[in-house]
Scaffold this motif. Structure first.
Motif, PDB file in Angstrom:
ATOM      1  N   CYS A   1       0.834  -1.213   0.000  1.00 58.00           N
ATOM      2  CA  CYS A   1       0.000   0.000   0.000  1.00 58.00           C
ATOM      3  C   CYS A   1       0.870   1.264   0.000  1.00 58.00           C
ATOM      4  O   CYS A   1       1.827   1.379   0.766  1.00 58.00           O
ATOM      5  CB  CYS A   1      -0.904  -0.015   1.220  1.00 58.00           C
TER       6      CYS A   1
ATOM      7  N   GLY B   1      -0.498   4.107   0.683  1.00 58.35           N
ATOM      8  CA  GLY B   1      -1.238   5.045   1.534  1.00 58.35           C
ATOM      9  C   GLY B   1      -0.457   5.295   2.820  1.00 58.35           C
ATOM     10  O   GLY B   1       0.679   5.743   2.782  1.00 58.35           O
ATOM     11  N   CYS B   2      -1.056   4.959   3.946  1.00 53.17           N
ATOM     12  CA  CYS B   2      -0.385   5.264   5.206  1.00 53.17           C
ATOM     13  C   CYS B   2       0.677   4.219   5.518  1.00 53.17           C
ATOM     14  O   CYS B   2       0.853   3.254   4.786  1.00 53.17           O
ATOM     15  CB  CYS B   2      -1.395   5.384   6.338  1.00 53.17           C
TER      16      CYS B   2
ATOM     17  N   LEU C   1       0.777   2.115   7.992  1.00 51.16           N
ATOM     18  CA  LEU C   1       0.395   0.970   8.823  1.00 51.16           C
ATOM     19  C   LEU C   1       1.060  -0.276   8.243  1.00 51.16           C
ATOM     20  O   LEU C   1       1.585  -1.107   8.964  1.00 51.16           O
ATOM     21  CB  LEU C   1      -1.130   0.810   8.841  1.00 51.16           C
ATOM     22  N   GLY C   2       1.032  -0.354   6.921  1.00 49.14           N
ATOM     23  CA  GLY C   2       1.790  -1.404   6.244  1.00 49.14           C
ATOM     24  C   GLY C   2       0.943  -2.607   5.889  1.00 49.14           C
ATOM     25  O   GLY C   2       0.385  -3.269   6.768  1.00 49.14           O
ATOM     26  N   VAL C   3       0.831  -2.864   4.596  1.00 49.70           N
ATOM     27  CA  VAL C   3       0.131  -4.069   4.136  1.00 49.70           C
ATOM     28  C   VAL C   3       0.692  -4.460   2.780  1.00 49.70           C
ATOM     29  O   VAL C   3       0.989  -3.626   1.941  1.00 49.70           O
ATOM     30  CB  VAL C   3      -1.397  -3.833   4.068  1.00 49.70           C
TER      31      VAL C   3
ATOM     32  N   HIS D   1      -7.035  -6.900   4.660  1.00 51.53           N
ATOM     33  CA  HIS D   1      -6.641  -5.569   5.147  1.00 51.53           C
ATOM     34  C   HIS D   1      -6.805  -4.594   3.978  1.00 51.53           C
ATOM     35  O   HIS D   1      -6.060  -4.649   3.008  1.00 51.53           O
ATOM     36  CB  HIS D   1      -5.180  -5.636   5.611  1.00 51.53           C
TER      37      HIS D   1
ATOM     38  N   CYS E   1      -8.609  -0.431   3.083  1.00 55.75           N
ATOM     39  CA  CYS E   1      -9.397   0.689   3.599  1.00 55.75           C
ATOM     40  C   CYS E   1      -9.666   1.687   2.478  1.00 55.75           C
ATOM     41  O   CYS E   1      -9.070   1.611   1.396  1.00 55.75           O
ATOM     42  CB  CYS E   1      -8.690   1.373   4.759  1.00 55.75           C
TER      43      CYS E   1
ATOM     44  N   THR F   1      -8.862   4.776   2.356  1.00 53.99           N
ATOM     45  CA  THR F   1      -7.711   5.639   2.057  1.00 53.99           C
ATOM     46  C   THR F   1      -6.916   5.023   0.910  1.00 53.99           C
ATOM     47  O   THR F   1      -6.551   5.697  -0.066  1.00 53.99           O
ATOM     48  CB  THR F   1      -6.811   5.785   3.306  1.00 53.99           C
ATOM     49  N   ARG F   2      -6.647   3.728   1.003  1.00 60.00           N
ATOM     50  CA  ARG F   2      -5.893   3.061  -0.063  1.00 60.00           C
ATOM     51  C   ARG F   2      -6.693   3.099  -1.363  1.00 60.00           C
ATOM     52  O   ARG F   2      -6.131   3.338  -2.441  1.00 60.00           O
ATOM     53  CB  ARG F   2      -5.611   1.604   0.341  1.00 60.00           C
TER      54      ARG F   2
ATOM     55  N   PRO G   1      -6.856   3.823   8.892  1.00 60.75           N
ATOM     56  CA  PRO G   1      -8.161   3.241   9.221  1.00 60.75           C
ATOM     57  C   PRO G   1      -8.145   1.778   9.677  1.00 60.75           C
ATOM     58  O   PRO G   1      -8.921   1.391  10.555  1.00 60.75           O
ATOM     59  CB  PRO G   1      -8.948   3.401   7.922  1.00 60.75           C
ATOM     60  N   VAL G   2      -7.249   0.949   9.110  1.00 64.52           N
ATOM     61  CA  VAL G   2      -7.286  -0.467   9.496  1.00 64.52           C
ATOM     62  C   VAL G   2      -6.808  -0.660  10.935  1.00 64.52           C
ATOM     63  O   VAL G   2      -7.034  -1.707  11.544  1.00 64.52           O
ATOM     64  CB  VAL G   2      -6.499  -1.328   8.474  1.00 64.52           C
TER      65      VAL G   2
HETATM   66  S1  SF4 Z   1      -4.691   1.440   6.816  1.00 64.44           S
HETATM   67 FE1  SF4 Z   1      -5.305   1.741   4.664  1.00 64.44          FE
HETATM   68  S2  SF4 Z   1      -3.864   3.270   3.877  1.00 64.44           S
HETATM   69 FE2  SF4 Z   1      -2.963   2.406   5.749  1.00 64.44          FE
HETATM   70  S3  SF4 Z   1      -1.663   0.680   5.084  1.00 64.44           S
HETATM   71 FE3  SF4 Z   1      -3.699  -0.136   5.567  1.00 64.44          FE
HETATM   72  S4  SF4 Z   1      -4.785  -0.128   3.597  1.00 64.44           S
HETATM   73 FE4  SF4 Z   1      -3.020   1.234   3.370  1.00 64.44          FE
END
Ligand code: SF4
Length: 783
Positions: free
Chosen positions: A63, A65-66, A68-70, A82, A84, A86-87, A240-241
């Protein structure tokens, strides 16, 4: 570094737990909340021309996006999907095609009428562009012409007169690393990154307090810790996740405490779409909310510690973990002296919280065996941000909440590139793998085989200001090379920033899209270079999450933008053009070769060279930094740091002002209305009682003003601490004084004191009362 390894994701029980429900009414009907299904359908519609590629990005990529990491749809905390919004919202940046010719070469004044949100939708930058003084539109230019022009300018000026900046927009560790190396190869230390305006105090404070520059623990430590504290962090909105992890934590009996001036609705109740019972009935997240004054956190934490020291007088060991402190911590006496010197009245006034409330949290933490402290920009974006974060570290050290399961200090990052940027050395104070000191320089010079300049490079704010220095000044900024970023919408005082950007001879915007700063004039040329996204880069790329997981994101098959290039390759190209005779020193065959070298230059990243396939990852430093209380400081101990309560500079009749995020991803706005409180971008969140005192009613047009600027908005009554107001970021940046940087980490101050008045009052008296008299009053009062 820790010896224990992360044990991988855990399974979440599917058994419903009605005690956690936010409401018995299904789907939160009648409540203000996000509409995840509707938002997801909108994203599908937006990406309809490229759905297979969009799906591959989501299922194979890391990702952007943020932080958090996925990786794909899997993370290392919980099994199960996982994903959200945002992604999903940023997905279009990677799937859209190039901008149309007539837009690319449109009249610059027409382009200037568009907002960054509108510009983002126009498409990708397809090939290099140039605009010189007097040109009313961008012209196409070849890569060779563009790079030669930049290189010859660099050759013609002093290395202190150019600077590099890299944002966090999906940029990979490989690009940060090569940019950091290129800058030093060319002879400059003027390189900075987006963490300067978000989390730089976290790194500085954690380094001085416990010798680390990253989160000491994992998200898994949230799940089962006794207390999980979110300090100035609205993780439910920005990561968000993380709400899924909060849900898992609550199932294990973790108490969640929120500390924020505004009782943020998203941290109260959340409908987590991937958990059936939560999607239906919501989840009550916060167990308690402490509404602290903006800037009152240090006093609040002093209050907690003061009560701990009082408890210790009554009963030794009732609050402080003496075994941990005796063995692993310095400066207990100095800290005690500082804390106990404050009286409760001072602490109450600054924090805005009663002694009773401070004691409540002190006692909860004193009787807890474990706690994780998570924080974000509510603590960092102050002129005392480093002290704020060291104060959190003080709490953790006194209670021994460090270096073991369910315990730790976590600066939660908002953007996928932020953690890696400093660790790769794209920072005036850092080199790959460590500090920019003599030892660090020698260590990295051995890998790079060239001398690293010894002078101190400038932080981003100072580089911008340097554009206004006299022409012959050694540090007059003449070329600014920016990979992404929009200072007009991120730095205080946009008018001043515009003047700085205009005063540079050549500005380079290496980016995937236009933003409003792309259209600001420059004295010689504005050059726009088309970059690839992380998913397009041959050989893939890596990014580091908040919890130090280094994830590999593979190159993903799909359509490509005509002439876009890997960002790290562009830096190599530039370096070779400036110093062709030494080009062998900056040569990389491919992205794998970059990772091989990162492993040598940044010892923590030993392991990155093995990341080659989808799903590859490792966590640097092991599960816990400072494991067993042993910190990577010179004597192996953590340092308690006595800090002063800051002077809050709020004159009589003023409010504290802070900025908040709505439906947005960093400075990218995705909706005019915040789905959690229905506030629009120009709503000023204020306390109803304050409204009454000032004869303001909900919905009234109001003006928030100080000597720096004026913000025209509407009053929206929300549960915010009396005496404080919140405006949205970046719209509210007008109110922030420019040039105020935090002493240790250089983050700009993002808070202000301001007067709030009904618009009719303000405008009726503006000419006489405000311009002629009030400005002078304000200047005397504030300065
Ligand atoms: S919370 Fe959303 S934006 Fe952040 S890493 Fe997870 S999927 Fe990506």
């Amino acid at each position: 570094m820790g010896k224990t390894k992360h044990t991988g994701p855990i399974k979440l029980s599917k058994k419903p737990k009605p005690s956690l429900w936010a409401s018995k009414v299904p789907f939160g009907l009648g409540k203000i909340k996000p509409h995840h299904i509707r938002d997801t359908m909108r994203v599908v519609w937006e990406n309809k021309d490229n759905l297979p590629y969009a799906t591959r990005i989501l299922t194979q990529g890391v990702c952007d996006g943020c932080a958090l990491g996925v990786q794909g749809l899997k993370d290392q905390t919980l099994t199960g999907p996982h994903l959200c919004t945002t992604r999903l919202n940023v997905l279009r940046l990677s799937t859209m095609g190039p901008m149309k010719e007539d837009i690319l070469h449109a009249d610059i004044d027409e382009l200037r009428k568009m907002s960054s949100t509108e510009l983002r939708k126009l498409g990708r930058i397809p090939y290099p562009l140039i605009r010189k003084p007097g040109d009313w539109k961008f012209s196409r230019i070849s890569w060779d012409e563009a790079m030669d022009k930049i290189a010859s300018k660099i050759k013609a000026i002093n290395p202190k007169q150019y600077a590099f900046y890299l944002t966090s927009r999906g940029i990979t560790n490989e690009s940060y690393y090569v940019a950091a190396k290129t800058a030093r190869f060319l002879g400059t230390n003027n390189i900075d990154n987006a963490s300067r305006i978000c989390h730089s105090p976290s790194k500085t404070a954690l380094t001085r307090s416990v010798g680390i520059g990253a989160s000491s623990c994992n998200y898994k430590d949230w799940i089962g810790t006794d207390v999980l504290v979110f300090w100035g962090s609205v993780a439910a909105n920005n990561q968000p996740v993380s709400t899924k992890y909060m849900y898992a934590a609550k199932r294990k009996g973790t108490k969640i405490i929120i500390i924020n001036p505004y009782h943020e609705p998203s941290m109260d109740n959340y409908w987590i779409p991937s958990i059936a019972e939560s999607a239906l009935f919501g989840t009550k997240i916060a167990d308690d909310v402490y509404q602290v004054n903006i800037g009152g956190d240090i006093a609040f934490m002093h209050g907690i510690m003061k009560h701990w020291f009082d408890m210790e007088e009554e009963e030794y060991g009732s609050a402080i973990d003496h075994d941990f402190v005796n063995e692993h911590v310095n400066n207990l006496d100095e800290l005690r002296e500082k804390v106990t010197a404050y009286d409760w009245e001072q602490l109450e006034k600054s924090s805005g919280l009663s002694r009773k409330r401070m004691m409540e949290l002190a006692e909860l933490l004193a009787k807890s065996k474990s706690a994780v402290f998570v924080w974000s920009m509510g603590l960092t974006q102050h002129r005392f941000g480093t002290d704020n974060v060291s104060q959190v570290a003080n709490l953790a050290l006194l209670r021994g909440f460090l270096g073991r399961e369910y315990c730790g200090l976590m600066p939660i990052r908002g953007h996928s590139g932020v953690q890696g940027s400093g660790e790769m050395g794209a920072d005036p104070f850092s080199l790959p793998g460590g500090e920019m000191d003599d030892e660090g320089r020698k260590r990295v010079e051995k890998v790079w085989n060239f001398d690293i300049p010894k002078w101190q490079g400038d932080i981003v704010g100072v580089s911008l200001e340097n554009a206004l220095l006299p022409e012959d000044h050694e540090r007059k900024l003449k070329l600014y090379y920016m990979s992404g970023g929009n200072f007009l919408e991120t730095m205080p005082d946009p008018d001043f920033v515009k003047k700085c950007l205009e005063s540079v001879d050549i500005r380079v915007h290496q980016d995937i899209i236009f933003n409003t700063s792309t259209f600001v004039d420059a004295k010689e040329a504005v050059i726009v270079l088309p970059a690839m996204t992380r998913y397009e880069q041959p050989g893939g790329g890596t990014s580091t999450s908040t919890e130090r997981m280094v994830y590999f994101s593979p190159e993903i098959k799909g359509p490509r933008i005509e002439e876009a290039r890997s960002e790290w390759e562009i830096y190599v190209d530039l370096a070779k053009r400036v110093k062709p005779e030494e080009s062998h020193l900056i040569d990389f065959k491919d992205a794998y070769a970059v990772r091989d070298e990162i492993a040598l230059a940044a010892p923590n990243y030993d392991g990155i060279q093995h990341l080659k396939e989808k799903g590859d990852l490792f966590q640097w430093g092991g599960a816990w930094l400072c494991e067993d209380g042993i910190c990577p400081t010179p004597d192996g101990k953590g340092n308690l740091i006595p800090v002063e309560i800051p002077e809050l500079r709020k004159p009589e009749g003023h409010f504290y002002v802070t900025t908040r995020r709505g439906k947005q991803f960093n400075s990218m706005i995705y909706d005019e209305t915040d789905p959690f409180n229905d506030a629009d971008r120009y709503d000023v969140l204020m306390n109803e009682e304050d409204g009454k005192k000032h004869d303001i009613e909900e919905g009234d047009a109001i003006v928030v003003y100080n000597k720096y600027g004026t913000f025209n908005g509407r009053a929206k009554f929300e549960p915010i601490k009396s005496g404080n107001v919140e405006v949205h970021w970046p719209e509210g940046n007008e109110l922030i004084e420019k040039g105020i940087y935090e002493e240790y980490a250089g983050i700009p101050e993002y808070h202000a004191a301001a007067i709030v008045e009904k618009a009719e009052t303000y405008y009726a008296h503006k000419d006489t009362k405000y311009v002629e008299k009030r400005v002078e009053e304000l200047e005397m009062e504030i300065s």
